[in-house]
Motif scaffolding. Structure first.
Motif, PDB file in Angstrom:
ATOM      1  N   GLY A  40       0.733  -1.306   0.129  1.00 16.25           N
ATOM      2  CA  GLY A  40       0.090   0.110   0.001  1.00 16.25           C
ATOM      3  C   GLY A  40       0.806   1.225   0.017  1.00 16.25           C
ATOM      4  N   GLN A  41       0.113   2.166   0.796  1.00 12.45           N
ATOM      5  CA  GLN A  41       1.120   3.657   0.937  1.00 12.45           C
ATOM      6  C   GLN A  41       2.547   3.535   1.269  1.00 12.45           C
ATOM      7  OE1 GLN A  41      -0.729   7.039   2.697  1.00 12.45           O
ATOM      8  NE2 GLN A  41      -2.829   6.060   2.531  1.00 12.45           N
ATOM      9  N   CYS A  42       2.460   2.502   2.199  1.00 19.99           N
ATOM     10  CA  CYS A  42       3.910   2.109   2.887  1.00 19.99           C
ATOM     11  C   CYS A  42       5.106   1.987   1.691  1.00 19.99           C
ATOM     12  CB  CYS A  42       3.954   1.100   3.929  1.00 19.99           C
ATOM     13  SG  CYS A  42       3.498   1.542   5.381  1.00 19.99           S
ATOM     14  N   ILE A  43       4.806   1.326   0.746  1.00 15.13           N
ATOM     15  CA  ILE A  43       5.452   0.614  -0.394  1.00 15.13           C
ATOM     16  C   ILE A  43       5.683   1.564  -1.749  1.00 15.13           C
ATOM     17  CG2 ILE A  43       4.453  -0.879  -2.031  1.00 15.13           C
ATOM     18  CD1 ILE A  43       7.396  -1.778   0.344  1.00 15.13           C
ATOM     19  N   GLU A  44       4.516   2.387  -1.887  1.00 16.02           N
ATOM     20  CA  GLU A  44       4.334   3.141  -2.951  1.00 16.02           C
ATOM     21  C   GLU A  44       4.699   4.726  -2.502  1.00 16.02           C
ATOM     22  OE1 GLU A  44       3.505   2.383  -5.988  1.00 16.02           O
ATOM     23  OE2 GLU A  44       3.977   4.242  -6.491  1.00 16.02           O
ATOM     24  N   ASP A  48      11.486   4.542   1.568  1.00 13.25           N
ATOM     25  CA  ASP A  48      12.543   4.766   2.244  1.00 13.25           C
ATOM     26  C   ASP A  48      12.328   5.501   3.488  1.00 13.25           C
ATOM     27  OD1 ASP A  48      13.429   3.330   0.112  1.00 13.25           O
ATOM     28  OD2 ASP A  48      13.657   5.221  -1.025  1.00 13.25           O
ATOM     29  N   LYS A  49      11.306   6.085   3.630  1.00 11.86           N
ATOM     30  CA  LYS A  49      11.190   6.997   4.977  1.00 11.86           C
ATOM     31  C   LYS A  49      10.946   6.205   6.350  1.00 11.86           C
ATOM     32  CE  LYS A  49       9.165  10.824   2.627  1.00 11.86           C
ATOM     33  NZ  LYS A  49       8.262  11.949   2.373  1.00 11.86           N
ATOM     34  N   PRO A  50      11.644   6.741   7.122  1.00  9.99           N
ATOM     35  CA  PRO A  50      11.722   5.871   8.431  1.00  9.99           C
ATOM     36  C   PRO A  50      10.416   6.275   9.046  1.00  9.99           C
ATOM     37  CG  PRO A  50      13.345   7.572   8.716  1.00  9.99           C
ATOM     38  CD  PRO A  50      12.846   7.498   7.265  1.00  9.99           C
ATOM     39  N   VAL A  57       8.778  -1.143  17.778  1.00  7.79           N
ATOM     40  CA  VAL A  57       9.685  -0.990  16.904  1.00  7.79           C
ATOM     41  C   VAL A  57      10.245   0.307  16.667  1.00  7.79           C
ATOM     42  CG1 VAL A  57      10.179  -1.222  14.317  1.00  7.79           C
ATOM     43  CG2 VAL A  57       8.483  -2.693  15.378  1.00  7.79           C
ATOM     44  N   PRO A  58      11.278   0.703  17.331  1.00 10.38           N
ATOM     45  CA  PRO A  58      11.789   2.066  17.595  1.00 10.38           C
ATOM     46  C   PRO A  58      11.883   2.865  16.059  1.00 10.38           C
ATOM     47  CG  PRO A  58      13.221   0.624  18.671  1.00 10.38           C
ATOM     48  CD  PRO A  58      12.281  -0.441  17.948  1.00 10.38           C
ATOM     49  N   GLU A  59      12.417   2.436  15.066  1.00  9.34           N
ATOM     50  CA  GLU A  59      12.616   2.958  13.879  1.00  9.34           C
ATOM     51  C   GLU A  59      12.437   1.610  12.630  1.00  9.34           C
ATOM     52  OE1 GLU A  59      16.049   4.945  13.354  1.00  9.34           O
ATOM     53  OE2 GLU A  59      15.931   5.152  11.049  1.00  9.34           O
ATOM     54  N   CYS A  60      11.558   2.009  11.522  1.00 10.69           N
ATOM     55  CA  CYS A  60      11.761   1.185  10.464  1.00 10.69           C
ATOM     56  C   CYS A  60      11.160   2.062   9.394  1.00 10.69           C
ATOM     57  CB  CYS A  60      10.968  -0.367  10.658  1.00 10.69           C
ATOM     58  SG  CYS A  60       9.018   0.128  10.676  1.00 10.69           S
ATOM     59  N   THR A  61      11.678   1.484   8.041  1.00 11.69           N
ATOM     60  CA  THR A  61      11.072   2.143   6.706  1.00 11.69           C
ATOM     61  C   THR A  61       9.747   1.302   6.471  1.00 11.69           C
ATOM     62  OG1 THR A  61      12.196   0.623   5.448  1.00 11.69           O
ATOM     63  CG2 THR A  61      13.434   2.784   6.094  1.00 11.69           C
ATOM     64  N   THR A  66       6.447  -3.750   5.973  1.00 13.75           N
ATOM     65  CA  THR A  66       5.737  -4.308   5.046  1.00 13.75           C
ATOM     66  C   THR A  66       6.335  -5.651   4.735  1.00 13.75           C
ATOM     67  OG1 THR A  66       5.240  -2.498   3.643  1.00 13.75           O
ATOM     68  CG2 THR A  66       5.098  -4.540   2.397  1.00 13.75           C
ATOM     69  N   ASN A  67       7.507  -5.812   4.856  1.00 16.25           N
ATOM     70  CA  ASN A  67       8.426  -7.001   4.884  1.00 16.25           C
ATOM     71  C   ASN A  67       8.230  -7.819   6.022  1.00 16.25           C
ATOM     72  OD1 ASN A  67       9.350  -6.728   2.077  1.00 16.25           O
ATOM     73  ND2 ASN A  67      11.362  -5.879   2.844  1.00 16.25           N
ATOM     74  N   ASN A  68       8.174  -7.268   7.292  1.00 18.65           N
ATOM     75  CA  ASN A  68       7.838  -7.834   8.292  1.00 18.65           C
ATOM     76  C   ASN A  68       6.501  -8.262   8.586  1.00 18.65           C
ATOM     77  OD1 ASN A  68      10.400  -7.574   9.415  1.00 18.65           O
ATOM     78  ND2 ASN A  68      10.177  -5.620  10.434  1.00 18.65           N
ATOM     79  N   LEU A  69       5.545  -7.576   7.928  1.00 19.58           N
ATOM     80  CA  LEU A  69       4.271  -8.074   8.079  1.00 19.58           C
ATOM     81  C   LEU A  69       4.112  -9.163   7.252  1.00 19.58           C
ATOM     82  CD1 LEU A  69       2.587  -4.620   8.299  1.00 19.58           C
ATOM     83  CD2 LEU A  69       1.995  -6.416   9.750  1.00 19.58           C
ATOM     84  N   ILE A  70       4.550  -9.127   6.055  1.00 17.63           N
ATOM     85  CA  ILE A  70       4.723 -10.154   5.071  1.00 17.63           C
ATOM     86  C   ILE A  70       5.067 -11.603   5.781  1.00 17.63           C
ATOM     87  CG2 ILE A  70       5.376 -11.365   2.712  1.00 17.63           C
ATOM     88  CD1 ILE A  70       5.446  -8.408   1.404  1.00 17.63           C
ATOM     89  N   ASP A  71       6.207 -11.504   6.557  1.00 17.94           N
ATOM     90  CA  ASP A  71       6.841 -12.570   7.262  1.00 17.94           C
ATOM     91  C   ASP A  71       6.011 -13.149   8.313  1.00 17.94           C
ATOM     92  OD1 ASP A  71       9.127 -12.834   6.054  1.00 17.94           O
ATOM     93  OD2 ASP A  71      10.423 -11.742   7.362  1.00 17.94           O
ATOM     94  N   GLN A  72       5.328 -12.196   8.954  1.00 19.96           N
ATOM     95  CA  GLN A  72       4.321 -12.415   9.882  1.00 19.96           C
ATOM     96  C   GLN A  72       3.328 -13.383   9.357  1.00 19.96           C
ATOM     97  OE1 GLN A  72       3.042  -9.234  12.148  1.00 19.96           O
ATOM     98  NE2 GLN A  72       2.806 -10.447  14.099  1.00 19.96           N
ATOM     99  N   ILE A  73       2.587 -13.221   8.139  1.00 23.21           N
ATOM    100  CA  ILE A  73       1.612 -14.061   7.753  1.00 23.21           C
ATOM    101  C   ILE A  73       2.038 -15.195   6.828  1.00 23.21           C
ATOM    102  CG2 ILE A  73      -0.061 -12.133   7.879  1.00 23.21           C
ATOM    103  CD1 ILE A  73       0.357 -11.607   4.794  1.00 23.21           C
ATOM    104  N   LYS A  74       3.250 -15.202   6.758  1.00 18.94           N
ATOM    105  CA  LYS A  74       3.811 -16.321   5.835  1.00 18.94           C
ATOM    106  C   LYS A  74       3.307 -17.631   6.326  1.00 18.94           C
ATOM    107  CE  LYS A  74       7.667 -15.512   3.448  1.00 18.94           C
ATOM    108  NZ  LYS A  74       8.968 -14.972   3.257  1.00 18.94           N
TER     109      LYS A  74
END
Lengths: 339, 106
Positions: A40-44, A48-50, A57-61, A66-74
């Protein structure tokens, strides 16, 4: 026709975590998104914005999130339908009949709209007559580059898409690259390449120009461009390409009989259900008193909407709340070992 | 506090008082001034809070930071005096600022 316990519209962070919650409580679900990628917006908009306000999660782009959420539903093997927009949602007995732009049809008691600000569509030229040529000689994306061979192509835009296509098409076509200012926002190596090709006469680079008119009877003949200093030029051209990025459009959601407040959908705060039974809205697209447009709010809303889905998907069963730390059933669903 | 005038595409003036610290975008959204979408909520990521700043004000307001010009490439009919209203923070010095809202945001 695909039968599922719940259909999620939108593969942004809220949609992804809602899918996690549905699968965790034993419901099936599939996800549709108009973008050709997950996030969604996070990737589009801001890969790269933190981001600094995701709990724990103190800081993530946007991309990392998105990648962490994809991992979580794997563990759940969820089916995604990308590059498809939901066009129609119709009531059919106890179910919703949902149809996408590609003709995919779903039958489901629960539709969860996690659509952000709507679906991403290409930004178009302000010149109205451009519509007449759209998808014939004017394009906002390229499906078959062969049609441009030996032709004159006028490309508008200053980002990577415009620059990459200018470089690529200059091999076999006459290319005009037109941009509203001198600086480009694409990768430096591509910008250098464009300037080099312009020097060699392989790209006709026109900066500080914008389109003012498009002309042609049955087929596109020429375009007019105007500079900041009000200097006009007419360019003969066979094709026009516009690369101005994407914009979010609410689109067909407005036609589904939902109570709307501007571009958001009104929901209750118990189930995040809309005025239509079995249609929920979560994340940025929903509104209720005190609504915050934060990713963390979307997670909460999705978790509650998922529980509400259980009632309609399993009318004869009772939902029992369980913790992931202790439930054997949940651990089986996740494919992890129980203690 | 600053009085800010938003002129919509149908030539209607909307003058409101906006608190210091808010952005020109927030002033518009909170007061239901039509034509400012602000889809991304002020993250300089969508170019749907695009405005034209009156020439006499353009050089008085804080300059564009990195990235704003890039986003303006995507705005609908950008001009020399284009700005993203989410990047203009209101202060007493902006009292009297006038911005024009384009006919569309995308």
């Amino acid at each position: 026709m695909i039968k599922t316990d719940a259909l999620i519209i939108g593969a942004g962070p809220t949609g992804l975590f809602t899918a996690h919650q549905l699968k965790l409580i034993g419901l099936s679900c599939e996800i549709v998104d108009n973008l050709d990628k997950i996030g969604g917006q996070c990737i589009e908009l801001y890969p790269d914005k933190p981001i600094y306000d995701i709990p724990a999660v103190p800081e993530c782009t946007g991309e990392e999130l998105t990648n962490n959420l994809i991992d979580q539903i794997k563990p759940f093997n969820i089916k995604f339908h990308l590059g498809e927009r939901v066009d129609q949602v119709k009531k059919e007995a106890d179910n919703w009949n949902v149809k996408t732009s590609n003709g995919t049809i779903f039958q489901t008691p629960n539709v969860i709209i996690a659509g952000g600000v709507g679906s991403f569509e290409p930004r178009k030229f302000p010149v109205k007559e451009c519509e007449k040529f759209e998808n014939q000689s004017l394009f906002y994306s390229i499906k078959d580059k062969k049609i441009f061979e030996g032709k004159t192509v006028s490309i508008f835009g200053g980002g990577d898409s415009a620059l990459d296509w200018a470089v690529e098409l200059s091999k076999n076509s006459k290319v005009n690259l037109i941009h509203r200012r001198d600086e480009f926002r694409g990768a430096q190596a591509t910008v250098d390449k464009v300037h080099q090709l312009a020097k060699e006469g392989k790209i006709n680079l026109l900066t500080k120009y914008q389109m003012t008119a498009i002309k042609g009877e049955n087929r596109l003949e020429s375009i007019d461009i105007k500079s900041d200093d009000k200097e006009f030029k007419t360019l003969k051209t066979d094709y026009v390409l516009g690369f101005f990025g994407l914009i979010m459009q609410l689109g067909p959601i407005a036609n589904w009989g939902l109570n709307m407040d501007k571009k958001t959908i009104e929901v209750d705060t118990e189930k995040f259900e809309t005025n239509q039974k079995g249609i929920y809205a979560v994340g940025d697209i929903c509104s209720y008193p005190g609504k915050l447009k934060l990713i963390l709010s979307g997670f909460h809303e999705g978790a509650l909407a998922a529980r509400a889905c259980f009632k309609l998907a399993r009318p004869n069963e009772k939902y029992r709340f369980e913790f992931t730390t202790s439930s054997k059933t949940i651990k089986e669903r996740l494919g992890v070992k129980s203690d | 506090m600053a009085k800010i005038t938003y002129i919509t595409d149908d030539n209607k003036d909307h003058t409101i008082e906006v608190q210091n610290g808010l952005t020109v975008m927030e002033g518009a959204v909170q007061n239901d001034i039509p034509g400012i979408d602000a889809d991304c909520g002020g993250g300089m990521a969508c170019a749907t809070c695009h405005v034209y700043v009156k020439d006499e004000w353009f050089n008085k307001i804080p300059k564009k930071e990195d990235g704003e010009e890039d986003m303006l490439d995507m705005a609908f009919e950008p001009k020399k005096n284009s700005r993203l209203s989410c990047q203009i923070v209101v202060s007493d010095e902006l009292d009297g600022l006038t911005v024009n809202i384009p006919s569309k945001q995308g």
